[in-house]
Design an enzyme around this catalytic site. Structure first.
Site, PDB file in Angstrom:
ATOM      1  N   GLY A  16       0.808  -1.225   0.000  1.00  0.00           N
ATOM      2  CA  GLY A  16       0.000   0.000   0.000  1.00  0.00           C
ATOM      3  C   GLY A  16       0.838   1.269   0.000  1.00  0.00           C
ATOM      4  CE  LYS A  17       5.918   1.056  -3.665  1.00  0.00           C
ATOM      5  NZ  LYS A  17       6.431  -0.236  -3.931  1.00  0.00           N
ATOM      6  N   GLY A  18       0.912   3.383  -2.325  1.00  0.00           N
ATOM      7  CA  GLY A  18       0.057   4.436  -2.876  1.00  0.00           C
ATOM      8  C   GLY A  18      -0.786   5.080  -1.786  1.00  0.00           C
ATOM      9  CG  ASP A  71      -0.987   3.279  -6.389  1.00  0.00           C
ATOM     10  OD1 ASP A  71      -1.981   2.843  -5.769  1.00  0.00           O
ATOM     11  OD2 ASP A  71       0.154   2.806  -6.244  1.00  0.00           O
ATOM     12  CB  THR A 188      12.256  -6.682  13.439  1.00  0.00           C
ATOM     13  OG1 THR A 188      13.350  -7.414  14.021  1.00  0.00           O
ATOM     14  CG2 THR A 188      11.295  -6.248  14.516  1.00  0.00           C
ATOM     15  N   GLY A 354     -15.987  -1.384 -20.632  1.00  0.00           N
ATOM     16  CA  GLY A 354     -15.271  -2.581 -21.077  1.00  0.00           C
ATOM     17  C   GLY A 354     -14.973  -2.551 -22.565  1.00  0.00           C
ATOM     18  CB  CYS A 381     -17.599   3.834 -21.116  1.00  0.00           C
ATOM     19  SG  CYS A 381     -16.597   4.311 -22.536  1.00  0.00           S
ATOM     20  CD  GLN A 385     -19.688   2.260 -26.583  1.00  0.00           C
ATOM     21  OE1 GLN A 385     -19.355   1.092 -26.718  1.00  0.00           O
ATOM     22  NE2 GLN A 385     -18.845   3.271 -26.781  1.00  0.00           N
ATOM     23  CD  GLU A 405     -15.594  -2.458 -28.551  1.00  0.00           C
ATOM     24  OE1 GLU A 405     -16.448  -1.644 -28.116  1.00  0.00           O
ATOM     25  OE2 GLU A 405     -14.635  -2.853 -27.866  1.00  0.00           O
ATOM     26  CG  HIS A 507     -14.566   6.218 -17.985  1.00  0.00           C
ATOM     27  ND1 HIS A 507     -14.738   4.895 -17.658  1.00  0.00           N
ATOM     28  CD2 HIS A 507     -14.311   6.244 -19.317  1.00  0.00           C
ATOM     29  CE1 HIS A 507     -14.588   4.151 -18.739  1.00  0.00           C
ATOM     30  NE2 HIS A 507     -14.321   4.950 -19.755  1.00  0.00           N
ATOM     31  CD  GLU A 509     -15.456   5.247 -14.109  1.00  0.00           C
ATOM     32  OE1 GLU A 509     -16.406   5.986 -14.434  1.00  0.00           O
ATOM     33  OE2 GLU A 509     -14.916   4.449 -14.911  1.00  0.00           O
TER      34      GLU A 509
HETATM   35  N1  GLN Z   1     -15.216  -0.505 -26.002  1.00  0.00           N
HETATM   36  C1  GLN Z   1     -15.943   0.724 -26.032  1.00  0.00           C
HETATM   37  C2  GLN Z   1     -15.249   1.761 -26.893  1.00  0.00           C
HETATM   38  O1  GLN Z   1     -14.090   1.666 -27.185  1.00  0.00           O
HETATM   39  C3  GLN Z   1     -16.175   1.263 -24.630  1.00  0.00           C
HETATM   40  C4  GLN Z   1     -14.929   1.622 -23.910  1.00  0.00           C
HETATM   41  C5  GLN Z   1     -15.127   1.785 -22.424  1.00  0.00           C
HETATM   42  O2  GLN Z   1     -16.082   1.275 -21.846  1.00  0.00           O
HETATM   43  N2  GLN Z   1     -14.200   2.469 -21.777  1.00  0.00           N
HETATM   44  O3  GLN Z   1     -15.879   2.728 -27.297  1.00  0.00           O
END
Ligand code: GLN
Length: 538
Positions: A16-18, A71, A188, A354, A381, A385, A405, A507, A509
């Site tokens: 856990g350095k981060g 990190d 130690t 994904g 993302c 889609q 895709e 994203h 998050e």
């Molecule tokens: N695979 C999708 C794209 O390239 C979604 C990418 C993702 O979910 N970050 O657009």
């Protein structure tokens, strides 16, 4: 003058350095210092962008579009300050820079070697963050464990920098004090050995942070101090915590910040102001309600693949004073027959980002179920889609709707590759990456959630909503509530007649922090909470 702190790791990886770096940075920031954290990764990939999540967990994207180590997510979540490409450097990038310079003829006929050329490039990258008086303190975390062959040039660069910077720098060594159950003792010796190895490379650590499952007695601290040439007050205990967000307070109790400032000869300024941090912890630890949210993805065996999403739920839960239990559901395991059963007890469903076709059908099934059953839904993302594909197939009657895709030949490419992406051949660093502006439509859920009409969010993808279908979607109730003003790309979609059905091409998050929980997560958790109160989906 900028001060530099180097954080090395000993005995084992994953100590856990981060988190230690981020916690120290938080304490120094809370005393009024401007701090940034940098991570060196000793692998040859130029960045983690091309790495499979099974190899390296989530790829964290910065404002400036760098694909970086996860990190950096911790650094941003703790400090609430954006990082950039300069905050994450790999061996691959160091070598690439040196080789490019060699090709340009910059070394004037000299033999290019690890020392001094690679070490000089490492040192240059450390000092870049100290330029322009942007930061008072730069914390540099060295990935890997002391003794690894790959880490050697970094350790050598730190040795040289310590020599050049003198008292403007220090080294913190993070180590493990294992507990031997059979002997009933903390040991130690591994720490002594890893410090000895650092000494062989010419580095005397100034502070030892000792990961441990049990408190360190004064005797143990004395022993470590004696064998490792550090003051006893520089032997810092880092006991296992119930949440990573406790670590700054644990480090405060051990006076890590105090010792660091003393060694760097910096004024102690005020005591750290951690009021809002403590307030967050108070909410996190005293929830008044509980919701269970399904995380549908294909890397669910490896929670690090969704690190930022899981942390965003922690921030959003605390904001709602509600415990968020994230139940991972493997997208490959979902089908029309079992989806109702798999989603029993879920108060909201997030469909994860994904790449590629594995698990897509399960994601689409999941979305049909939550759309038809009014379960709060949040898509990120690829999750967005899939929501577009599902709606096209099951509501608009475009039964073969797909993303190019997954099926290049689909007659209804509702998600398709961006024009500028079509000519790109290389995989590394070529997606639509980093921060883009998005205009929100007045009167939509998105506008209400953000409380403003223009936002910026971070992206990482190649495919997009195909605007040829926009009119058809909007007519039937799927609204494009966020649009990129520069190129008209659809960034957010939502459903009118649903309690919460919102999905973004970006994203969110990546921007949720302790001080600034992301509004989309906060509102999704709130919607899931009201869904749970209705007592549905038991
Ligand atoms: N695979 C999708 C794209 O390239 C979604 C990418 C993702 O979910 N970050 O657009």
């Amino acid at each position: 003058m900028t001060k530099y702190i180097f954080v090395t790791g000993g005995v084992t990886s994953s100590l856990g350095k981060g988190i230690i770096s981020a916690s120290l940075a938080k304490l120094l920031q809370a005393r009024g210092y401007r701090v940034t954290i940098q991570k060196f990764d000793p692998y040859i990939n130029i960045d983690p962008g091309t790495l499979n999540p099974y190899e390296h967990g989530e790829c964290y994207v910065t404002e400036d579009g760098a694909e970086t180590d996860l990190d950096l997510g911790h650094y941003e979540r703790f400090l609430n300050v954006p990082t950039s490409q300069a905050n994450n450097i790999t061996t691959g990038r160091i070598y690439q820079n040196v080789i490019n310079k060699e090709r340009e003829g910059a070394y004037l006929g000299k033999t290019v070697q690890v020392i001094p050329h690679i070490t000089d490039e490492i040192k240059r990258n450390v000092r870049i963050l100290g330029q322009d008086n942007k930061y008072d303190i730069v914390i540099t975390e060295l990935g890997g464990t002391v003794g690894d062959i790959e880490s050697l040039p970094y350790i050598e660069a730190v040795r040289q920098l310590r020599w050049e910077l003198g008292s403007s720098s220090l080294v913190i060594h993070l180590t493990l004090i294992p507990f031997l159950a059979a002997a009933g003792e903390l040991k130690t010796k591994p720490t002594q050995h890893s410090v000895k190895m650092l000494l062989e490379y010419g580095i005397q650590p100034d502070i030892l942070v000792c990961r441990t499952e049990h408190h360190l007695s004064v005797d143990i601290r004395k022993k470590i101090a004696l064998f490792c040439n550090v003051n006893i007050n520089a032997v810092i205990e880092s006991i296992d915590a119930s949440t990573i967000y406790d670590v700054p307070l644990l480090m405060l109790k051990e006076q890590l910040d105090h010792i660091v400032l003393g060694k760097l000869k910096l004024p102690h300024k005020n005591e750290p102001d951690l009021e809002s941090w403590k307030d967050f912890l108070g909410r996190l630890k005293n929830p008044t309600a509980e919701v269970t949210i399904g995380l549908v993805g294909k890397y669910v065996e490896l929670p690090d693949a969704y690190k930022s999403i899981i942390e965003s739920f922690i921030h959003a839960g605390a904001k709602n004073e509600c415990k968020v239990i994230v139940r991972c559901v493997h997208s490959e395991s979902i089908n029309a027959e079992n989806v109702a059963d798999r989603f029993k007890g879920l108060h909201g469903v997030l469909v994860a980002p994904g790449f590629g076709s594995r698990g897509i059908d399960g994601k689409i099934e999941a979305i049909q179920y939550v759309r038809e059953n009014n379960v709060p839904f949040f898509g990120i993302c690829l999750g967005m889609q899939c929501a577009v594909i599902e709606y096209g197939r099951n509501v608009l009657g475009l039964i073969d709707a797909h993303s190019t895709e997954i099926n290049e030949e689909t007659p209804n490419p509702v998600i398709s590759m961006m024009e500028e992406q079509k000519k790109i051949k290389n995989k590394g660093g070529t997606m639509r990456l980093g921060s883009y502006t998005c205009d929100l439509k007045k009167g939509t859920k998105a506008a209400a959630i953000y409380g403003k009409l223009q936002i910026t969010e971070r992206h990482r993808h190649r495919y997009e909503f195909n605007n040829d279908y926009l009119e058809q979607y909007e007519k039937s109730g799927m609204v494009a509530s966020g649009i990129n003003p520069d190129n008209n790309l659809v960034e957010i979609i939502e459903l009118k007649n649903h309690p919460f059905f919102v999905a973004g091409q970006f994203h969110p998050e990546l921007k949720s922090t302790v001080d600034n929980p992301h509004p989309l997560f906060v509102n999704f958790v709130a919607a899931s909470l009201s869904h749970s109160k209705k007592g549905l989906n038991k």
